[in-house]
Design a protein around this motif. Structure first.
Motif, PDB file in Angstrom:
ATOM      1  N   ARG A 171       0.836  -1.197   0.000  1.00  0.00           N
ATOM      2  CA  ARG A 171       0.000   0.000   0.000  1.00  0.00           C
ATOM      3  C   ARG A 171       0.876   1.254   0.000  1.00  0.00           C
ATOM      4  NH1 ARG A 171      -4.153  -1.211   4.899  1.00  0.00           N
ATOM      5  NH2 ARG A 171      -5.567   0.144   3.756  1.00  0.00           N
ATOM      6  N   THR A 172       0.314   2.351  -0.464  1.00  0.00           N
ATOM      7  CA  THR A 172       1.015   3.627  -0.418  1.00  0.00           C
ATOM      8  C   THR A 172       0.576   4.374   0.835  1.00  0.00           C
ATOM      9  OG1 THR A 172       1.229   3.795  -2.810  1.00  0.00           O
ATOM     10  CG2 THR A 172       1.356   5.851  -1.569  1.00  0.00           C
ATOM     11  N   ALA A 173       1.551   4.886   1.587  1.00  0.00           N
ATOM     12  CA  ALA A 173       1.263   5.642   2.807  1.00  0.00           C
ATOM     13  C   ALA A 173       1.305   7.128   2.515  1.00  0.00           C
ATOM     14  CB  ALA A 173       2.282   5.295   3.890  1.00  0.00           C
ATOM     15  N   MET A 174       0.446   7.870   3.163  1.00  0.00           N
ATOM     16  CA  MET A 174       0.483   9.323   3.113  1.00  0.00           C
ATOM     17  C   MET A 174       0.703   9.831   4.531  1.00  0.00           C
ATOM     18  SD  MET A 174      -3.536   9.863   2.029  1.00  0.00           S
ATOM     19  CE  MET A 174      -3.449  11.649   2.052  1.00  0.00           C
ATOM     20  N   VAL A 175       1.619  10.772   4.657  1.00  0.00           N
ATOM     21  CA  VAL A 175       2.001  11.309   5.961  1.00  0.00           C
ATOM     22  C   VAL A 175       1.724  12.792   5.962  1.00  0.00           C
ATOM     23  CG1 VAL A 175       3.858  11.517   7.651  1.00  0.00           C
ATOM     24  CG2 VAL A 175       3.822   9.560   6.078  1.00  0.00           C
ATOM     25  N   GLN A 176       0.969  13.238   6.956  1.00  0.00           N
ATOM     26  CA  GLN A 176       0.592  14.644   7.054  1.00  0.00           C
ATOM     27  C   GLN A 176       0.841  15.154   8.470  1.00  0.00           C
ATOM     28  OE1 GLN A 176      -3.565  14.102   5.926  1.00  0.00           O
ATOM     29  NE2 GLN A 176      -3.151  14.870   3.866  1.00  0.00           N
ATOM     30  N   PRO A 177       0.955  16.467   8.634  1.00  0.00           N
ATOM     31  CA  PRO A 177       1.037  16.997   9.996  1.00  0.00           C
ATOM     32  C   PRO A 177      -0.326  16.921  10.670  1.00  0.00           C
ATOM     33  CG  PRO A 177       0.902  18.793   8.423  1.00  0.00           C
ATOM     34  CD  PRO A 177       1.024  17.529   7.611  1.00  0.00           C
ATOM     35  N   TYR A 178      -0.320  16.669  11.971  1.00  0.00           N
ATOM     36  CA  TYR A 178      -1.575  16.783  12.713  1.00  0.00           C
ATOM     37  C   TYR A 178      -1.812  18.260  12.966  1.00  0.00           C
ATOM     38  CZ  TYR A 178      -5.206  16.532  16.195  1.00  0.00           C
ATOM     39  OH  TYR A 178      -6.386  16.706  16.873  1.00  0.00           O
ATOM     40  N   LEU A 179      -2.948  18.755  12.541  1.00  0.00           N
ATOM     41  CA  LEU A 179      -3.250  20.187  12.638  1.00  0.00           C
ATOM     42  C   LEU A 179      -4.053  20.443  13.903  1.00  0.00           C
ATOM     43  CD1 LEU A 179      -4.208  20.687   8.888  1.00  0.00           C
ATOM     44  CD2 LEU A 179      -2.015  21.199   9.990  1.00  0.00           C
ATOM     45  N   THR A 180      -3.405  21.024  14.899  1.00  0.00           N
ATOM     46  CA  THR A 180      -4.064  21.214  16.198  1.00  0.00           C
ATOM     47  C   THR A 180      -5.245  22.165  16.117  1.00  0.00           C
ATOM     48  OG1 THR A 180      -2.476  22.972  16.738  1.00  0.00           O
ATOM     49  CG2 THR A 180      -1.939  20.737  17.469  1.00  0.00           C
ATOM     50  N   MET A 181      -5.279  23.027  15.092  1.00  0.00           N
ATOM     51  CA  MET A 181      -6.392  23.974  15.004  1.00  0.00           C
ATOM     52  C   MET A 181      -7.733  23.294  14.779  1.00  0.00           C
ATOM     53  SD  MET A 181      -4.245  23.851  12.288  1.00  0.00           S
ATOM     54  CE  MET A 181      -3.290  25.337  12.410  1.00  0.00           C
ATOM     55  N   VAL A 182      -7.728  22.011  14.344  1.00  0.00           N
ATOM     56  CA  VAL A 182      -9.009  21.342  14.153  1.00  0.00           C
ATOM     57  C   VAL A 182      -9.703  21.089  15.487  1.00  0.00           C
ATOM     58  CG1 VAL A 182      -8.243  20.247  12.019  1.00  0.00           C
ATOM     59  CG2 VAL A 182      -8.055  18.994  14.167  1.00  0.00           C
ATOM     60  N   GLU A 183      -8.943  21.134  16.578  1.00  0.00           N
ATOM     61  CA  GLU A 183      -9.560  20.916  17.884  1.00  0.00           C
ATOM     62  C   GLU A 183     -10.398  22.112  18.311  1.00  0.00           C
ATOM     63  OE1 GLU A 183      -6.390  19.859  20.499  1.00  0.00           O
ATOM     64  OE2 GLU A 183      -5.767  18.143  19.288  1.00  0.00           O
ATOM     65  N   ASP A 184     -10.138  23.270  17.743  1.00  0.00           N
ATOM     66  CA  ASP A 184     -10.934  24.463  18.034  1.00  0.00           C
ATOM     67  C   ASP A 184     -11.839  24.830  16.861  1.00  0.00           C
ATOM     68  OD1 ASP A 184      -9.650  24.878  20.565  1.00  0.00           O
ATOM     69  OD2 ASP A 184      -7.921  25.695  19.492  1.00  0.00           O
ATOM     70  N   TYR A 241     -23.257  14.503  -6.321  1.00  0.00           N
ATOM     71  CA  TYR A 241     -22.994  14.945  -4.954  1.00  0.00           C
ATOM     72  C   TYR A 241     -21.490  15.078  -4.760  1.00  0.00           C
ATOM     73  CZ  TYR A 241     -22.067   9.984  -4.599  1.00  0.00           C
ATOM     74  OH  TYR A 241     -21.569   8.734  -4.831  1.00  0.00           O
ATOM     75  N   SER A 242     -21.096  15.941  -3.857  1.00  0.00           N
ATOM     76  CA  SER A 242     -19.676  16.072  -3.509  1.00  0.00           C
ATOM     77  C   SER A 242     -19.575  16.697  -2.130  1.00  0.00           C
ATOM     78  CB  SER A 242     -18.915  16.922  -4.534  1.00  0.00           C
ATOM     79  OG  SER A 242     -19.536  18.175  -4.724  1.00  0.00           O
ATOM     80  N   ARG A 243     -18.488  16.351  -1.448  1.00  0.00           N
ATOM     81  CA  ARG A 243     -18.210  16.944  -0.138  1.00  0.00           C
ATOM     82  C   ARG A 243     -16.759  17.401  -0.142  1.00  0.00           C
ATOM     83  NH1 ARG A 243     -18.408  13.202   4.954  1.00  0.00           N
ATOM     84  NH2 ARG A 243     -16.152  13.486   5.076  1.00  0.00           N
ATOM     85  N   VAL A 244     -16.566  18.679   0.091  1.00  0.00           N
ATOM     86  CA  VAL A 244     -15.234  19.265   0.099  1.00  0.00           C
ATOM     87  C   VAL A 244     -14.862  19.540   1.551  1.00  0.00           C
ATOM     88  CG1 VAL A 244     -13.767  21.091  -0.811  1.00  0.00           C
ATOM     89  CG2 VAL A 244     -15.782  20.356  -2.112  1.00  0.00           C
ATOM     90  N   ASP A 245     -13.859  18.823   2.064  1.00  0.00           N
ATOM     91  CA  ASP A 245     -13.442  18.941   3.463  1.00  0.00           C
ATOM     92  C   ASP A 245     -12.237  19.870   3.557  1.00  0.00           C
ATOM     93  OD1 ASP A 245     -15.420  17.116   4.057  1.00  0.00           O
ATOM     94  OD2 ASP A 245     -14.066  15.408   4.222  1.00  0.00           O
ATOM     95  N   LEU A 246     -12.391  20.943   4.309  1.00  0.00           N
ATOM     96  CA  LEU A 246     -11.348  21.953   4.439  1.00  0.00           C
ATOM     97  C   LEU A 246     -10.923  22.109   5.893  1.00  0.00           C
ATOM     98  CD1 LEU A 246     -12.857  24.793   2.175  1.00  0.00           C
ATOM     99  CD2 LEU A 246     -11.359  22.905   1.491  1.00  0.00           C
ATOM    100  N   VAL A 247      -9.672  22.485   6.086  1.00  0.00           N
ATOM    101  CA  VAL A 247      -9.150  22.876   7.393  1.00  0.00           C
ATOM    102  C   VAL A 247      -8.386  24.175   7.208  1.00  0.00           C
ATOM    103  CG1 VAL A 247      -8.972  20.536   8.314  1.00  0.00           C
ATOM    104  CG2 VAL A 247      -7.054  21.511   7.035  1.00  0.00           C
ATOM    105  N   ARG A 248      -8.128  24.856   8.306  1.00  0.00           N
ATOM    106  CA  ARG A 248      -7.304  26.055   8.247  1.00  0.00           C
ATOM    107  C   ARG A 248      -5.891  25.716   8.710  1.00  0.00           C
ATOM    108  NH1 ARG A 248      -9.802  30.545   6.698  1.00  0.00           N
ATOM    109  NH2 ARG A 248     -12.082  30.642   6.891  1.00  0.00           N
ATOM    110  N   LEU A 249      -4.930  26.202   7.956  1.00  0.00           N
ATOM    111  CA  LEU A 249      -3.535  26.006   8.315  1.00  0.00           C
ATOM    112  C   LEU A 249      -3.137  26.992   9.405  1.00  0.00           C
ATOM    113  CD1 LEU A 249      -2.055  25.508   4.725  1.00  0.00           C
ATOM    114  CD2 LEU A 249      -2.883  23.770   6.330  1.00  0.00           C
TER     115      LEU A 249
END
Length: 293
Positions: A171-184, A241-249
Motif C-alpha cells: 500500500r502507499t502511505a500518506m504522511v501529514q502533519p496533525y493540525l491542532t487547530m481542528v480541535e478548536d 454529490y460532492s463533499r469538500v473537506d477543508l481545514v485552516r492552516l
C-alpha cells in the motif's frame, strides 16, 4: 373493435440506493422517502449482491458502500459493469479517481492548497518522513475510509513503523502533519448537490477528542476554495454529490484535506430539506418519460 397497438403504460422510475451489508446508514430512509414523494420507486440494495438486476434501475445512486476499501478492484469493476447497464451517480470514472487519495497529489500540482503531504509507496525510502519537522504526524493509507488504518503520533519511530507496515503490504502511505487547530476550528465540510452548494457542516477531529457535528455557514474564502477544487476535479455536470473537506492552516488560510466523491456522509440531517434536495437532484438525471420494460 380497434386492434391498434396501445402504447406501453409508463411505470414509475426506479432508483437503486447502493449500500453494503452490516452498516447503519441513517441517511437511507429519509432519502428513499423523498424519492417516494416524487413518485419514484427507490430501494436500498447491496452493491455486491449477485442477485441484483442493475439493468432494472433507471439510476443507481452510490451511497454507503463503505466496505469497498477492502476490495477496491472488485468495487471499480462493479461500477464499470453497472455503468454499461444504466446510469451510475457518481460515475465510474469519478469513483476510480476518488477512491485513491493520491488524487490529492494531482490537485496540489494544479496549484490548489492541499494539506502538506508526504507520499511513501512500496520500495520508497522513508527518509523524508524521518526528517519531517511536524510535531505530530498522521499516517494513513491512500485507500481508506474514516480513520481505518490511521495512526496519529508524535513518536517518529511509531509513525515510521506504520509507514513500513503499510508499504510492506503493498500500500502507499500518506504522511501529514496533525493540525491542532481542528480541535478548536474543526473541519468544514461543504456539501454540493446537483452541482450547487447546499449546506456546510463543522466537524470535530476524527483523531482524538471532538465535538458534535453542527451546521455552519462557510466563510467566503472557504466557499471560494471549494468552488476552485470542484472546477479542477470534475467536468461540469459530472457530479451528483460532492463533499469538500477543508481545514485552516497555521496562518489561517483554508486548505483541502479531502474531496469526498464516492461514499461520503452528506449530513442531510443537518439540512432541513437535505433528503429532498438530493432526491430532486437525482431525479433530474432520470430519463423522461420512463416506459414499462
Amino acid at each position: 373493435m380497434s386492434t391498434a397497438l396501445q402504447p406501453p403504460v409508463p411505470r414509475p422510475a426506479r432508483v437503486g440506493y447502493a449500500t453494503c451489508r452490516g452498516v447503519e446508514d441513517v441517511e437511507a430512509m429519509p432519502v428513499l422517502a423523498a424519492f417516494a414523494r416524487r413518485g419514484v420507486s427507490a430501494e436500498a440494495v447491496c452493491w455486491n449482491d449477485p442477485a441484483v438486476d442493475w439493468a432494472g434501475y433507471d439510476l443507481v445512486l452510490v451511497r454507503s458502500v463503505w466496505d469497498y476499501v477492502q476490495c477496491r478492484p472488485e468495487f471499480l469493476a462493479w461500477a464499470r459493469r453497472v455503468s454499461a447497464l444504466t446510469r451510475l451517480a457518481n460515475p465510474a470514472r469519478v469513483l476510480e479517481r476518488n477512491t485513491d487519495k493520491a488524487y490529492l497529489r494531482g490537485l496540489a500540482a494544479a496549484g490548489l492548497p492541499v494539506v502538506p503531504t508526504l507520499w511513501v509507496g512500496p520500495g520508497d525510502p522513508p527518509d523524508a518522513v524521518a526528517a519531517a519537522d511536524w510535531p505530530e504526524l498522521v499516517v494513513k493509507p491512500t485507500v481508506s475510509s474514516g480513520a481505518r488504518d490511521t495512526v496519529r503520533s508524535a513518536d517518529r519511530a511509531e509513525a515510521l513503523a506504520h509507514v513500513a507496515a503499510l508499504t510492506a503490504a503493498g500500500r502507499t502511505a500518506m504522511v501529514q502533519p496533525y493540525l491542532t487547530m481542528v480541535e478548536d476550528e474543526g473541519e468544514t465540510s461543504l456539501l454540493y448537490l446537483g452541482g450547487e452548494f447546499s449546506h456546510a457542516v463543522r466537524r470535530g477531529p476524527m483523531l482524538g477528542g471532538g465535538f458534535a457535528d453542527v451546521a455552519r455557514e462557510p466563510a467566503a474564502d472557504q466557499l471560494a476554495l471549494a468552488e476552485r477544487v470542484l472546477a479542477v476535479a470534475a467536468e461540469p455536470g459530472e457530479l451528483l454529490y460532492s463533499r469538500v473537506d477543508l481545514v485552516r492552516l497555521a496562518d489561517g488560510t483554508p486548505a483541502l484535506i479531502e474531496l469526498e466523491l464516492t461514499e461520503p456522509r452528506l449530513f442531510l440531517d443537518l439540512c432541513p430539506d437535505g433528503p429532498d434536495r438530493l432526491a430532486a437532484a437525482a431525479c433530474a438525471l432520470l430519463p423522461r418519460p420512463v416506459a414499462g420494460r
